[in-house]
Write a protein that holds these residues in place. Structure first.
Motif, PDB file in Angstrom:
ATOM      1  N   UNK A  16      39.825  44.794  35.751  1.00 20.46           N
ATOM      2  CA  UNK A  16      40.159  44.505  37.139  1.00 20.46           C
ATOM      3  C   UNK A  16      39.027  43.750  37.813  1.00 20.46           C
ATOM      4  N   UNK A  17      37.787  44.153  37.535  1.00 21.91           N
ATOM      5  CA  UNK A  17      36.630  43.490  38.140  1.00 21.91           C
ATOM      6  C   UNK A  17      36.581  42.019  37.764  1.00 21.91           C
ATOM      7  N   UNK A  18      36.800  41.720  36.514  1.00 22.22           N
ATOM      8  CA  UNK A  18      36.754  40.314  36.096  1.00 22.22           C
ATOM      9  C   UNK A  18      37.943  39.521  36.618  1.00 22.22           C
ATOM     10  N   UNK A  19      39.084  40.179  36.810  1.00 20.63           N
ATOM     11  CA  UNK A  19      40.231  39.492  37.400  1.00 20.63           C
ATOM     12  C   UNK A  19      39.941  39.112  38.844  1.00 20.63           C
ATOM     13  N   UNK A  20      39.387  40.048  39.620  1.00 19.24           N
ATOM     14  CA  UNK A  20      39.160  39.813  41.036  1.00 19.24           C
ATOM     15  C   UNK A  20      37.949  38.930  41.306  1.00 19.24           C
ATOM     16  N   UNK A  21      36.889  39.135  40.569  1.00 19.31           N
ATOM     17  CA  UNK A  21      35.625  38.449  40.854  1.00 19.31           C
ATOM     18  C   UNK A  21      35.513  37.122  40.111  1.00 19.31           C
ATOM     19  N   UNK A  22      36.137  37.039  38.933  1.00 18.94           N
ATOM     20  CA  UNK A  22      36.019  35.829  38.113  1.00 18.94           C
ATOM     21  C   UNK A  22      37.314  35.041  38.001  1.00 18.94           C
ATOM     22  N   UNK A  23      38.443  35.681  38.327  1.00 15.43           N
ATOM     23  CA  UNK A  23      39.722  35.019  38.093  1.00 15.43           C
ATOM     24  C   UNK A  23      40.002  34.843  36.616  1.00 15.43           C
TER      25      UNK A  23
END
Length: 319
Positions: free
Chosen positions: A120-127
């Motif tokens: 989830x973190x990489x989806x939100x912060x990195x796309x």
């Protein structure tokens, strides 16, 4: 009788000038291609060593982030009233085609039940997806990129408490050229910034909290701004309004050019009830935003009000 000229022996490794230029050109094209491939690669903000920090969030705080982040507005299953059934599938039209937000319920097959917090973190912060693909910026990660890791952990803790919803959403409906996700990497190089929000010691606590919420979580500028030909926000129009991305109207200016004279209480009232000081009620997607903001503690609405009302006047762009 004229004697034929003897052919000069060709030196080893010698190429005719024309052939040599073709080889140089081919090598340059290959080098450029490899460079472009490397530059456009999805880059995750968090590595495996960071995984544990996203697994111990507070679901109660995560519920507030969920509401302020407007998650249900895009990801709740259409055609039913439960905003916590996050089966996705809403049609989001845009100048580039129709996007369909995915199922983000805890369902292990059709949702994100097999994800970890770091995903989830990489989806939100990195796309970037768990599979290592770029997400389209229809997911407003240009704002979420500035979220604090602890808020992402709290959001993840809350998402895991919600009911699983079966069913995969239809695919995006995009022209062929926009299906090449690798090209999004170049867009990110131009427009994705990950600098954290830094507190301003000259401002009060409410303003600083509002600065973080508006710029990183509630992503107000994503709607209340105009965009350039590459669909990135024009800095000079930030919060000054612009055409609705779905092509159904014009999003209003929320700088002091239009909100001059509003008090913090006026803005808190709007974020609680949807009513403006002049007796009008917000509609369309903003009505859905108010459902979310009305559900959070009052101090969060006060913080948003403090920051929004501090924005300098900017002229409303022409439709």
């Amino acid at each position: 009788m004229r004697r034929p000229k003897a052919k000069l022996p060709r030196r080893p490794g010698f190429l005719a000038p024309r052939r040599r230029w073709w080889w140089v050109l081919a090598a340059a094209v290959v080098a450029i291609g490899l460079g472009a491939y490397a530059l456009s690669a999805p880059v995750k903000a968090f590595e495996e060593a960071d995984a544990e920090r996203f697994e111990h969030g507070d679901a109660t705080r995560g519920q507030v982030i969920f509401a302020l982040g407007d998650c249900a507005s895009c990801h709740s299953t259409p055609g039913q009233q439960d905003r916590l059934r996050l089966g996705g599938g809403m049609a989001l039209t845009s100048p580039f085609g129709t996007f369909r937000p995915p199922n983000i319920s805890p369902d292990p097959q059709d949702g994100i039940g097999r994800w970890r917090g770091i995903d989830l973190a990489n989806a939100l912060v990195s796309g970037v997806s768990p599979a290592g693909q770029h997400y389209y910026p229809a997911l407003p990660y240009t704002s979420y990129a500035r979220m604090r890791p602890e808020d992402v952990a709290d959001l993840w803790a809350y998402l895991r408490t919600l009911p699983p919803v079966q069913g995969r959403v239809p695919p995006h409906e995009l022209p062929l050229i926009f299906k090449l996700r690798r090209a999004i990497g170049f867009w990110k190089l131009l427009f994705l910034e990950r600098e954290p929000i830094v507190e301003d010691p000259s401002k009060d606590a409410a303003w600083n909290r509002g600065h973080y919420l508006v710029e990183a979580v509630t992503h107000c500028a994503e709607c209340h701004s105009s965009r350039n030909i590459l669909n990135a926000i024009k800095p000079e129009t930030r919060f000054a309004g612009g055409p609705d991305q779905e092509g159904v109207g014009f999003v209003p200016n929320i700088t002091q050019a239009k909100l001059e004279g509003w008090s913090r209480e006026d803005m808190v009232t709007l974020l609680t009830t949807g009513w403006t000081p002049d007796g009008r009620k917000v509609a369309s997607s903003m009505a859905d935003v108010v459902v979310n903001t009305a559900s959070v503690p009052r101090e969060e609405r006060e913080a948003i009000a403090a920051y929004i009302l501090s924005q300098p006047p900017r002229p409303t762009p022409k439709p």
